[in-house]
Design a protein around this motif. Structure first.
Motif, PDB file in Angstrom:
ATOM      1  N   ALA A 181       0.738  -1.190   0.014  1.00 18.92           N
ATOM      2  CA  ALA A 181       0.067   0.117   0.235  1.00 18.92           C
ATOM      3  C   ALA A 181       0.795   1.391   0.073  1.00 18.92           C
ATOM      4  N   ALA A 182       2.011   1.183   0.504  1.00 21.37           N
ATOM      5  CA  ALA A 182       2.949   2.352   0.655  1.00 21.37           C
ATOM      6  C   ALA A 182       3.715   2.575  -0.558  1.00 21.37           C
ATOM      7  N   GLY A 183       3.729   1.579  -1.209  1.00 21.25           N
ATOM      8  CA  GLY A 183       4.404   1.656  -2.991  1.00 21.25           C
ATOM      9  C   GLY A 183       5.668   1.272  -2.731  1.00 21.25           C
ATOM     10  N   TYR A 184       6.058   0.258  -1.842  1.00 21.59           N
ATOM     11  CA  TYR A 184       7.509  -0.109  -1.630  1.00 21.59           C
ATOM     12  C   TYR A 184       7.456  -1.613  -1.948  1.00 21.59           C
ATOM     13  N   GLY A 185       6.749  -2.185  -2.223  1.00 25.68           N
ATOM     14  CA  GLY A 185       6.713  -3.672  -2.818  1.00 25.68           C
ATOM     15  C   GLY A 185       7.144  -3.975  -4.060  1.00 25.68           C
ATOM     16  N   PRO A 186       7.467  -5.265  -4.376  1.00 21.17           N
ATOM     17  CA  PRO A 186       7.769  -5.408  -6.174  1.00 21.17           C
ATOM     18  C   PRO A 186       6.650  -5.154  -6.894  1.00 21.17           C
ATOM     19  N   SER A 187       7.200  -4.712  -8.027  1.00 21.90           N
ATOM     20  CA  SER A 187       6.229  -4.312  -8.968  1.00 21.90           C
ATOM     21  C   SER A 187       5.631  -5.619  -9.771  1.00 21.90           C
ATOM     22  N   GLN A 188       6.341  -6.724  -9.918  1.00 27.02           N
ATOM     23  CA  GLN A 188       6.055  -7.871 -10.612  1.00 27.02           C
ATOM     24  C   GLN A 188       6.788  -8.969 -10.010  1.00 27.02           C
ATOM     25  N   PHE A 189       5.868 -10.218 -10.224  1.00 32.97           N
ATOM     26  CA  PHE A 189       6.437 -11.346  -9.633  1.00 32.97           C
ATOM     27  C   PHE A 189       6.189 -12.631 -10.833  1.00 32.97           C
ATOM     28  N   ASP A 190       7.209 -13.260 -11.114  1.00 40.05           N
ATOM     29  CA  ASP A 190       6.860 -14.212 -12.268  1.00 40.05           C
ATOM     30  C   ASP A 190       7.460 -15.406 -11.748  1.00 40.05           C
ATOM     31  N   ILE A 191       6.629 -16.574 -12.032  1.00 32.15           N
ATOM     32  CA  ILE A 191       7.054 -17.977 -11.504  1.00 32.15           C
ATOM     33  C   ILE A 191       6.668 -18.903 -12.743  1.00 32.15           C
ATOM     34  N   THR A 192       7.320 -19.938 -12.935  1.00 31.62           N
ATOM     35  CA  THR A 192       7.010 -21.080 -14.060  1.00 31.62           C
ATOM     36  C   THR A 192       6.468 -22.258 -13.167  1.00 31.62           C
TER      37      THR A 192
END
Length: 222
Positions: A181-192
């Motif tokens: 919510a504060a904008g400090y998390g990852p922008s993307q998560f990829d997994i196969t």
């Protein structure tokens, strides 16, 4: 340090089985080993992975003089190769845009095994004005691959500043929802995900024939 080693041996034996039969046997083994690949530039030591590979090849050739006009050559080859890659860490990969890449290696663990067989025979005959050559070839290949590339997942942060704020927020005990919510998390998560194993086999064969006719001393037709 990223040491590597190579080894290659290739003995050959020629056998005179009889006055009209010669056999040649050759064995070749090639191997390689690399340690701490994938490190350098902005890739941290946890990105390291080790690779190795081995290839073994057996070739057998037999030449038979059947008569004064006929010669047969038969060849067999078997090739077996194995290549693998083992990461130093299987933790999720951290990709900080404009910063560095850390965490585990996204390449995952991989194993590639391949077997190849080939048999071919060629017969040459001299029949007066005709020179005949005929034969065939049979090949079989089987390959199996087991790879977990991307199975550990990759978190992408838009910059080093965002990632620093993320670490500070974690240290303060904030929840994932609060950090995002504060904008400090990852922008993307990829997994196969899915079945990491695949295999394929192929068989092919070919026939060959040729006739060279010496119609005249100055003219031949093939």
């Amino acid at each position: 340090a990223s040491p590597s080693s190579r080894m290659n041996i290739s003995p050959r034996v020629d056998l005179q089985l009889s006055n009209n039969n010669v056999m040649s046997i050759r064995y070749q083994r090639w191997s390689r080993s690399n340690t701490n690949d994938g490190i350098g530039q902005f890739s941290l030591p946890t990105q390291a992975f080790d690779t190795s590979g081995t290839s073994q090849n057996v070739q057998i050739g037999d030449t038979q003089v059947i008569s004064a006009r006929t010669v047969t050559q038969t060849r067999f080859e078997y090739r077996h190769s194995v290549n693998d890659s083992i990461p130093f860490s299987t933790d999720p990969t951290l990709r900080i845009i404009g910063g560095f890449t850390g965490g585990g290696s996204n390449g995952g663990t991989s194993l590639n095994t391949e077997n190849r067989y080939e048999l071919q025979s060629i017969t040459s005959m001299n029949m007066g004005k005709h020179a005949l050559t005929y034969g065939g070839r049979l090949r079989f290949m089987n390959q199996a691959v087991n790879t977990t590339s991307g199975y550990n997942g990759t978190f992408t942060f838009t910059g080093i500043g965002v990632y620093t704020q993320y670490l500070q927020s974690v240290a303060l005990g904030l929840t994932d929802a609060q950090i995002i919510a504060a904008g400090y998390g990852p922008s993307q998560f990829d997994i196969t995900a899915g079945n990491p194993v695949a295999s394929v086999g192929r068989t092919d064969y070919a026939f060959y024939g040729e006739d060279t006719w010496r119609a005249r001393p100055s003219l031949s037709l093939t």
